[in-house]
Each structure stands twice: as C-alpha cells, then as structure tokens.
Scaffold this motif. Sequence first.
Motif, PDB file in Angstrom:
ATOM      1  N   LEU A  53     -27.211 -58.706  90.651  1.00 56.18           N
ATOM      2  CA  LEU A  53     -26.522 -58.245  89.359  1.00 56.18           C
ATOM      3  C   LEU A  53     -28.131 -57.651  88.652  1.00 56.18           C
ATOM      4  CD1 LEU A  53     -23.465 -61.155  88.708  1.00 56.18           C
ATOM      5  CD2 LEU A  53     -23.029 -58.749  89.132  1.00 56.18           C
ATOM      6  N   PHE A  55     -29.845 -55.743  89.812  1.00 58.41           N
ATOM      7  CA  PHE A  55     -30.342 -54.619  90.205  1.00 58.41           C
ATOM      8  C   PHE A  55     -29.438 -53.685  90.089  1.00 58.41           C
ATOM      9  CE2 PHE A  55     -28.525 -52.183  93.650  1.00 58.41           C
ATOM     10  CZ  PHE A  55     -29.811 -51.741  94.046  1.00 58.41           C
ATOM     11  N   LEU A  56     -27.462 -54.386  89.924  1.00 61.50           N
ATOM     12  CA  LEU A  56     -27.238 -53.460  89.283  1.00 61.50           C
ATOM     13  C   LEU A  56     -28.025 -53.326  87.462  1.00 61.50           C
ATOM     14  CD1 LEU A  56     -24.672 -51.208  89.894  1.00 61.50           C
ATOM     15  CD2 LEU A  56     -23.417 -53.706  88.927  1.00 61.50           C
ATOM     16  N   ARG A  59     -30.009 -50.561  86.258  1.00 61.85           N
ATOM     17  CA  ARG A  59     -29.281 -49.525  85.634  1.00 61.85           C
ATOM     18  C   ARG A  59     -28.598 -49.556  85.281  1.00 61.85           C
ATOM     19  NH1 ARG A  59     -32.537 -51.594  90.514  1.00 61.85           N
ATOM     20  NH2 ARG A  59     -33.677 -49.744  90.702  1.00 61.85           N
ATOM     21  N   VAL A  60     -27.516 -50.297  84.697  1.00 63.65           N
ATOM     22  CA  VAL A  60     -26.437 -49.809  83.701  1.00 63.65           C
ATOM     23  C   VAL A  60     -27.146 -50.349  82.516  1.00 63.65           C
ATOM     24  CG1 VAL A  60     -24.632 -50.820  82.616  1.00 63.65           C
ATOM     25  CG2 VAL A  60     -24.761 -51.113  84.843  1.00 63.65           C
ATOM     26  N   LEU A  63     -29.136 -46.689  82.301  1.00 64.07           N
ATOM     27  CA  LEU A  63     -28.096 -45.386  81.535  1.00 64.07           C
ATOM     28  C   LEU A  63     -27.866 -45.014  80.289  1.00 64.07           C
ATOM     29  CD1 LEU A  63     -27.019 -43.058  81.799  1.00 64.07           C
ATOM     30  CD2 LEU A  63     -24.829 -43.960  82.563  1.00 64.07           C
ATOM     31  N   ALA A  66     -31.122 -44.665  77.626  1.00 68.26           N
ATOM     32  CA  ALA A  66     -31.801 -43.222  77.674  1.00 68.26           C
ATOM     33  C   ALA A  66     -30.952 -42.470  77.125  1.00 68.26           C
ATOM     34  CB  ALA A  66     -31.302 -42.840  79.528  1.00 68.26           C
TER      35      ALA A  66
ATOM     36  N   PHE B  55     -34.409 -36.842  82.754  1.00 66.06           N
ATOM     37  CA  PHE B  55     -34.816 -37.967  82.091  1.00 66.06           C
ATOM     38  C   PHE B  55     -33.416 -38.536  82.187  1.00 66.06           C
ATOM     39  CE2 PHE B  55     -34.367 -40.995  77.791  1.00 66.06           C
ATOM     40  CZ  PHE B  55     -34.947 -42.087  78.134  1.00 66.06           C
ATOM     41  N   ARG B  59     -31.484 -41.882  85.122  1.00 64.67           N
ATOM     42  CA  ARG B  59     -30.782 -42.983  85.103  1.00 64.67           C
ATOM     43  C   ARG B  59     -29.274 -42.988  85.932  1.00 64.67           C
ATOM     44  NH1 ARG B  59     -35.863 -41.821  82.240  1.00 64.67           N
ATOM     45  NH2 ARG B  59     -37.224 -43.651  83.156  1.00 64.67           N
TER      46      ARG B  59
END
Lengths: 234, 234
Positions: A53, A55-56, A59-60, A63, A66, B55, B59
């Motif tokens: 979790l 790992f996921l 990235r959540v 994003l 960002a 950028f 993501r």
Amino acid sequence: MVQRGAVAEDRGRVLSDLAHWLTETFGRRPADLAPYERALTHGSQAAANYERLEFLGDRVLGLIVAEWLYETFAGDAEGQLSKRFNALVTGAVCADVARELGVRDHLKLGKQARDDGASDSDNVLGDVMEALIGAWYREAGLDAARMFVRQAWGDRVKAGAKAPQHPKSQLQEWAAAHNRKPPEYRIVERTGPGHAPRFTIAVSVGKLAEATAEGTSKQEAETAAAKALLEKLG
Amino acid sequence: MVQRGAVAEDRGRVLSDLAHWLTETFGRRPADLAPYERALTHGSQAAANYERLEFLGDRVLGLIVAEWLYETFAGDAEGQLSKRFNALVTGAVCADVARELGVRDHLKLGKQARDDGASDSDNVLGDVMEALIGAWYREAGLDAARMFVRQAWGDRVKAGAKAPQHPKSQLQEWAAAHNRKPPEYRIVERTGPGHAPRFTIAVSVGKLAEATAEGTSKQEAETAAAKALLEKLG
C-alpha cells in the motif's frame, strides 16, 4: 471461555477505536477496516504489512502534490517545482503529518521494532502515512484522496521549498546528521486526574544532552521537550 | 501580404494536422490545442516548453502504472512491484511508446537541438510523452488518462521486469553502453510515387558498423535498419 471472550472483547475495542479514528481522519467511515489495519502494520508484525500500500500511496501522494504545486505556482519553472515537491513528500514531512493525525496510537509493530523506537521513527511513520493514503485512494478515489492530502498538508505547500519541520523530526535529523543515537523519550511523571492529566517527559540524545518539558498529552510534552533540547543544542 | 497569408495558411495546416493526430491518439478532440503544442515544444524552441507539463505527467504516469501493477500482480511484494515499475516508466520505454504513436512528427525543436538529433533522443521523446500525458490528464481527468496509458503501454505491463525495447532504443543503449557515438540515420534513397514512397535508410554507429534497410516510411526503414545493425553487432 472467559479468556477467549476477553480477547474477542479486546479485539472488538481495538477495531472500534480504529473505526472511530479513521472516521475522524478521513471524514467518512471506511467500508472495510482491513486495508487500514494493513496500512498500519509494520513488517516486523506481520507478512500482511503496509509495504504494498505504501508503494501505491507514494504515487498517489506524488500526483496530488505535483498537481497542487503546478496549480499554485503557475510561474515556477520545472526545477523550482521539483525542489518544492521533494521538500513536501520527504519522509520527515510525511511523518510530521502522521504525528499530527495521531497515527502513532494505531501502529501495529512487532516487539523488536517497538523496542527499537520504530513507533516514532520518521521512516516508519512516513511509510505508514503513504500506505494510509493508498488505502483511502483505493476506497474513495482520487478526488477524496486529494481533499484529504490538501487538508492534512495544509499550509506546508505555501511555506516555500523548505517545509517547516516538527521539532521531533528536526531533533531526529539533528541526531542522524551528528552521528548520535536517535532521541529517546521517557515519562518522568504523570500527574492530575484521569480527565486532565499532565505529563512530564524527558528527551535525551545519547549521553550528550537532555531536556524536560510538560504537556497535557504525551505527544504535547514530547514535542515541547524536543523543542527545548533543540534550543540547548543550538 | 502574400507571404503573410502563406504563413497563416501554413500555421493553419500545422494546427489541423495536430488536432487530427491528437484526436486519433487520445480518442477525442482536445478542446484547446495550446497545452499540447506546449507539451511538444523542446526548451531549445521556446520558453513555453514541455518541462512543467512533464513534471506533472511524470506523476500521472507513475500513479497509473503503480495502480496497474498493484492490481495485476496481487501476489508481488513491494520490491518486485518497484522493479517492474522502474522498468515501465524509464525514459527508453516512454520514448518507445512515443515512437509508436508518431510523436516525432509533431515535435517542435530549435535548430540546434534538431541538428543534435533531439528528435530521436530517448530523453526528449520520453519527456514529451510524459508532458502529453500531463496535458491529457489536465483536460480529461484521471480515468481518461488511465485508459490512454493502459492502451498505449499495452502488453508491456505483463512482459516482466524487462520491457521489450524498440530496436532504435536498444541500439541507442548499446552505443551508450559501449562508449560509442549515438546512432546516426541517413536517407540513402527515396523512390516510388508520392502516395506510396519507399525509403532506404542507412544507420551507423561512429565508424564501427553500418546497416541499410527499406520501408514505406522513414520510421519503418529506420527501425528495420536499427534491427539489422543490432544483429550485426551481435
């Protein structure tokens, strides 16, 4: 039978505490507690731990942060955005958010990890924070995850490239940077009635220095003690 | 006046080609072409280049691939997921996808960058691919971006940790790994009528080795030439 009943009751109380805390944290009661239990479980405690979790969730979070920076700092070039980004998703900041939310009270650690201070490690708290974001994203989707992260990270996004650090994170980094043992916290005294306790906490970095402070919760007293010790250390 | 009219007509044709290509690529005509023009513009060409969108797109791609792996490989531990992830989001793979989609024909490069071979550089094509994903995400949201990425990346996700590489990417990596100059492609011959051209392309790596191949487009002939040269090089 009596004992088995007591264990079941204990487990029931833990789950009900967890459901209550998750409802407060995410603003909605999760349909299934299992992924959140997993997000709070360290590898030392069970094979079904937070790592996938995290790992996921990493990235959540990536994003969401960002996108937030992209919108907030429309005049920034990519290099500046990246600098801000790295400062906001670092383990120390994730751990800082985790402490504010009270993640620590719900961690599931093996005995050895607990003895090693994992319950206040930036690494563990930061990873768990990301895993919780991953679990919430899986359940509620990106919009809900975005709302949660923007609220939890709050003003940090505007605070410039160098996010302000929680005194406990700061002290931990200081110790690492100076090749000292991680800070150790211990309860010196607990006074006051049950509904209005006062804690006195001492923090030390090896045998180098120690500071003491009071607060109405352990967390508050620890934060004040870390701050006092940082001031002593210059 | 005549010349100004010609320039306007030229710009009109470029935009109409771009709109057509984007509609084919994303399955829907974008409301505004400006972000996509930006996503296709290298820093050598304009200050309004792809870097900020890259950028963000980096993501977007990261979350989509991480989620895809999380769902597809439910039995994988975090370490294995990370290995697969890194293999799927690397510049060479992004460039590979960009080549398949024909991104190259729509790049906007400065003269120097074009002369330096930027239009076939894995770095530039990979960055542009991420910037396009960023632009599409901004316009259409996560679900649409997820559909696009899953289609464009296709079987790569199942292909194990080492994604199959486009011959041109492979040749470029071979040259870098053996401290050789990057591969150079040149048109040897162009035959056939306008609607059915045939290209003969030669590719060389420094003075080391050369191979020649034919195809119905430059891209096809270059790919065949790269493959032939890789076979020669063993």
